[in-house]
Design a protein around this motif. Structure first.
Motif, short mmCIF file in Angstrom:
data_model
loop_
_atom_site.label_atom_id
_atom_site.label_comp_id
_atom_site.label_asym_id
_atom_site.label_seq_id
_atom_site.Cartn_x
_atom_site.Cartn_y
_atom_site.Cartn_z
N TYR A 1 11.98 -1.84 15.23
CA TYR A 1 10.93 -1.54 14.02
C TYR A 1 11.91 -1.39 12.83
CZ TYR A 1 13.82 2.79 14.53
OH TYR A 1 14.85 3.70 14.62
N VAL A 2 11.19 -1.30 11.74
CA VAL A 2 11.98 -1.16 10.41
C VAL A 2 11.54 0.30 9.74
CG1 VAL A 2 12.28 -2.06 7.90
CG2 VAL A 2 12.07 -3.62 10.07
N GLU A 3 12.57 0.75 9.19
CA GLU A 3 12.47 2.05 8.43
C GLU A 3 13.41 2.17 7.41
OE1 GLU A 3 13.19 5.81 10.20
OE2 GLU A 3 14.92 4.93 11.35
N ALA A 4 13.21 3.05 6.49
CA ALA A 4 14.13 3.55 5.33
C ALA A 4 14.50 4.92 5.96
CB ALA A 4 13.46 3.66 4.06
N ARG A 5 15.82 5.12 6.33
CA ARG A 5 16.05 6.39 6.92
C ARG A 5 16.42 7.52 6.07
NH1 ARG A 5 20.76 3.38 10.63
NH2 ARG A 5 21.42 2.35 8.49
N GLY A 6 16.41 7.16 4.64
CA GLY A 6 16.63 8.14 3.85
C GLY A 6 16.65 7.84 2.22
N GLY A 7 17.35 8.64 1.39
CA GLY A 7 17.02 8.48 -0.01
C GLY A 7 16.28 9.21 -0.55
N ASP A 8 16.26 9.08 -2.10
CA ASP A 8 15.58 9.79 -3.02
C ASP A 8 13.95 9.66 -3.34
OD1 ASP A 8 17.98 11.44 -3.28
OD2 ASP A 8 18.55 9.92 -5.01
N TYR A 9 13.58 8.57 -2.61
CA TYR A 9 12.45 7.83 -3.14
C TYR A 9 11.69 7.95 -1.83
CZ TYR A 9 15.66 6.25 -6.75
OH TYR A 9 16.82 6.19 -7.37
N ASP A 10 10.28 8.09 -2.03
CA ASP A 10 9.24 7.64 -1.01
C ASP A 10 9.12 6.27 -1.09
OD1 ASP A 10 8.29 10.19 -0.27
OD2 ASP A 10 6.75 10.20 -1.72
N LEU B 1 5.85 -14.39 17.78
CA LEU B 1 6.09 -13.10 17.47
C LEU B 1 4.69 -12.26 16.86
CD1 LEU B 1 8.95 -13.60 15.39
CD2 LEU B 1 9.08 -12.56 17.87
N ARG B 2 4.60 -10.99 17.28
CA ARG B 2 3.54 -10.10 16.55
C ARG B 2 4.18 -9.14 15.83
NH1 ARG B 2 0.44 -8.93 20.20
NH2 ARG B 2 -1.66 -9.65 19.48
N ILE B 3 4.10 -9.15 14.51
CA ILE B 3 4.62 -8.36 13.49
C ILE B 3 3.44 -7.41 12.90
CG2 ILE B 3 5.86 -7.94 11.03
CD1 ILE B 3 6.75 -10.73 11.55
N GLU B 4 3.50 -5.96 13.27
CA GLU B 4 2.58 -5.07 12.61
C GLU B 4 3.30 -4.36 11.57
OE1 GLU B 4 1.08 -2.72 15.69
OE2 GLU B 4 3.14 -2.34 16.50
N ALA B 5 2.66 -3.93 10.54
CA ALA B 5 3.11 -2.96 9.35
C ALA B 5 2.04 -2.30 8.97
CB ALA B 5 3.73 -3.98 8.39
N VAL C 1 8.42 4.73 10.69
CA VAL C 1 8.11 3.48 10.65
C VAL C 1 7.26 2.59 9.74
CG1 VAL C 1 6.39 3.71 12.62
CG2 VAL C 1 7.65 1.75 12.52
N VAL C 2 7.60 1.65 9.28
CA VAL C 2 6.75 0.98 8.37
C VAL C 2 6.38 -0.48 8.76
CG1 VAL C 2 7.45 2.15 6.06
CG2 VAL C 2 8.71 0.00 6.69
N CYS C 3 7.39 -0.95 9.89
CA CYS C 3 7.10 -2.50 10.24
C CYS C 3 7.67 -2.41 11.72
CB CYS C 3 7.79 -3.47 9.43
SG CYS C 3 7.58 -5.00 10.05
N ASN D 1 -3.70 4.34 14.29
CA ASN D 1 -2.33 3.73 14.10
C ASN D 1 -2.66 3.11 12.79
OD1 ASN D 1 0.06 2.63 14.14
ND2 ASN D 1 -0.17 1.60 16.00
N LEU D 2 -1.53 3.44 12.03
CA LEU D 2 -1.72 2.88 10.61
C LEU D 2 -1.00 1.44 10.43
CD1 LEU D 2 -1.06 6.24 8.41
CD2 LEU D 2 -3.09 5.01 9.02
N LEU D 3 -0.04 1.11 11.52
CA LEU D 3 0.45 -0.07 11.59
C LEU D 3 -0.56 -1.06 11.92
CD1 LEU D 3 3.76 0.59 13.46
CD2 LEU D 3 3.32 0.65 10.97
N ARG D 4 -0.82 -2.13 11.48
CA ARG D 4 -1.82 -2.96 11.69
C ARG D 4 -0.95 -4.53 11.78
NH1 ARG D 4 -4.83 -4.33 5.67
NH2 ARG D 4 -2.76 -5.10 4.87
#
Length: 465
Positions: free
Chosen positions: A34-43, A98-102, A114-116, A439-442
């Motif tokens: 999976y892919v995520e942004a773990r932190g930071g100042d922005y959504d 491969l199957r990529i959902e996001a 998770v975004v992907c 599930n918002l991942l598609r």
């Protein structure tokens, strides 16, 4: 010297990935990451996956790719999974199983979600999801980070307009992309400038227009606009003694009802340009041309320069008081500040402008390096991590949890993203999904095919405030 197709996907990876297929446990069948942004100042504003899929994953691996990759990788000192890649060619015609959902592009997602998610669809290619980590993560983190920074800046400007302007109709044109020359590559401009256009409609990066057509269906509609503008060379070519004539020429060439144009005015002395040229020698011409002159400072401390420029223009051209009680210059003169703009400086400038009694309606911003170049993977701590593996038919959660950095703890299991009862987005394990949770991942990519495609127009609507 080794030569290769620059778009050889096998070589679009880190070197150490080439030996990983023999490092997984015997019986490995499926790997989920999976892919995520773990932190930071922005959504997170999720963006860029469709461009990557269209440009790189929609083309099959070829025998030539395999042969070239083997030559380079073995000479590089590493092992090469020739049998694996040739099996992929034989079984799947070179398309990645491969199957990529996001989440849909343009979605606004809080960090640490998770975004992907990616998984292989053929058990003989358990090693493939991790192999494309390098290219997939890069394809997501850069445009998503630029879009996230851009949206954050939009929020600052929006709040300033809501507080000090009669309306916010001009918001899509309040932050102009000046970043093309400062970006690290042509593709960086294409992706980064296009990511900015998720939020705004002004750019000087024509590459973004090509990218919008190539990857996001903007074949007929123009996604962004610009205006004629001067640079220092077109002003200084007239000589210092010809500065007034240079400005007068801009009025002659680009003035007119409904028109706008920008003139850099600090090649020599900004204050002289405002007080004695624009505000005196050419004052009547500026007032009567029918369009809008946008004066551009290009040096100095931005907060001080913008505030003083507004004050001097107010003396020369006057102001009116709007419904919010703030001063507004006549419609025929405005300022654009494009030097020294960052998410941090932007807020300080608009605060200073309003503290001086001026509406944010008086100023537009241009952003270059702060938008496209002064970001990296650590800006939002992006990561792609394996979270589950199937071995001999049994799924097992896997994760990292380094004792020296709990911020790098990864998620476990096959994942899903839902909206909870409080309206907040939340990452859960897929096996926790119920009949009432969506599930918002598609699915976006399956076995070489782009399953879901969005236009930039649709993506903009999702990201809209």
């Amino acid at each position: 010297m080794y030569t290769s197709n620059f778009n050889n996907l096998i070589l679009n990876s880190d070197s150490y990935k080439t030996s990983h297929w023999v490092q997984y446990p015997a019986g490995s069948e499926y790997m989920s990451s999976y892919v995520e942004a773990r932190g930071g100042d922005y959504d997170v504003v999720f963006f860029g996956l469709q461009a990557f899929i269209k440009e790189y994953l929609s083309k099959p691996i070829t025998q030539q790719d395999i042969d070239e990759a083997e030559t380079i990788i073995q000479a590089h000192g590493l092992t090469f999974n020739r049998a694996g890649w040739e099996l992929l060619l034989a079984k799947h015609g070179g398309y990645l199983p491969l199957r990529i959902e996001a989440v849909p592009e343009g979605s606004i997602v809080p960090v640490s979600n998770v975004v992907c998610q990616i998984i292989n669809t053929d058990p003989e290619f358990y090693w493939l999801p991790s192999y494309i980590e390098t290219s997939l993560l890069r394809a997501i983190w850069y445009p998503s980070t630029v879009a996230s920074v851009s949206r954050y800046c939009k929020g600052i400007i929006r709040q300033a307009l809501e507080k000090s302007a009669d309306n916010i109709d001009s918001l899509p044109f309040r932050l102009h992309d000046f970043g093309a020359r400062g970006a690290s590559s042509f593709e960086s401009v294409a992706l980064g400038s296009l990511a900015h256009l998720v939020n705004f409609s002004g750019t000087d990066s024509m590459t973004a227009l090509v990218a919008a057509s190539r990857w996001y269906g903007m074949n007929k509609d123009m996604p962004a606009f610009s205006i004629p503008a001067a640079e220092h060379s077109t002003m200084t070519a007239w000589g210092r003694e010809g500065e007034t004539a240079a400005y007068a020429n801009m009025l002659k060439q680009f003035g007119g009802a409904g028109k706008a144009f920008s003139v850099v005015s600090d090649s020599y002395d900004l204050w002289n340009a405002i007080d004695n040229i624009w505000g005196d020698s050419l004052k009547d011409d500026v007032k009567n041309m029918g369009g809008t002159l946008v004066i551009r400072p290009d040096s100095g401390e931005p907060i001080k320069v913008v505030r003083e420029a507004l004050q001097r223009l107010a003396v020369k051209f006057g102001t009116t008081i709007n419904s919010k009680g703030y001063k507004v210059l006549p419609d025929y003169v405005r300022i654009i500040q494009g030097d020294g703009i960052s998410p941090q400086s932007l807020g300080k400038i608009v605060d200073a402008v309003m503290e001086a009694g001026f509406s944010a309606d008086n100023i537009t911003f241009g952003m270059g390096g702060g938008l496209l170049q002064q970001v990296n993977r650590d800006t939002m701590s992006w990561a792609m991590k394996a979270s589950a593996i199937s071995i001999d038919g049994n799924w097992k959660e896997i994760y990292k949890d380094p004792i020296t950095s709990h911020s790098k703890r990864s998620k476990k299991g096959r994942l899903a993203l839902i909206e909870d009862s409080n309206g907040q987005l939340k990452t859960i394990r897929a096996d926790e999904l119920t009949a009432y949770s969506n599930n918002l991942l598609r699915d976006v990519f399956v076995d070489g095919k782009l399953i879901t495609e969005d236009s930039l127009t649709t993506i903009r609507e999702r990201a809209k405030w």
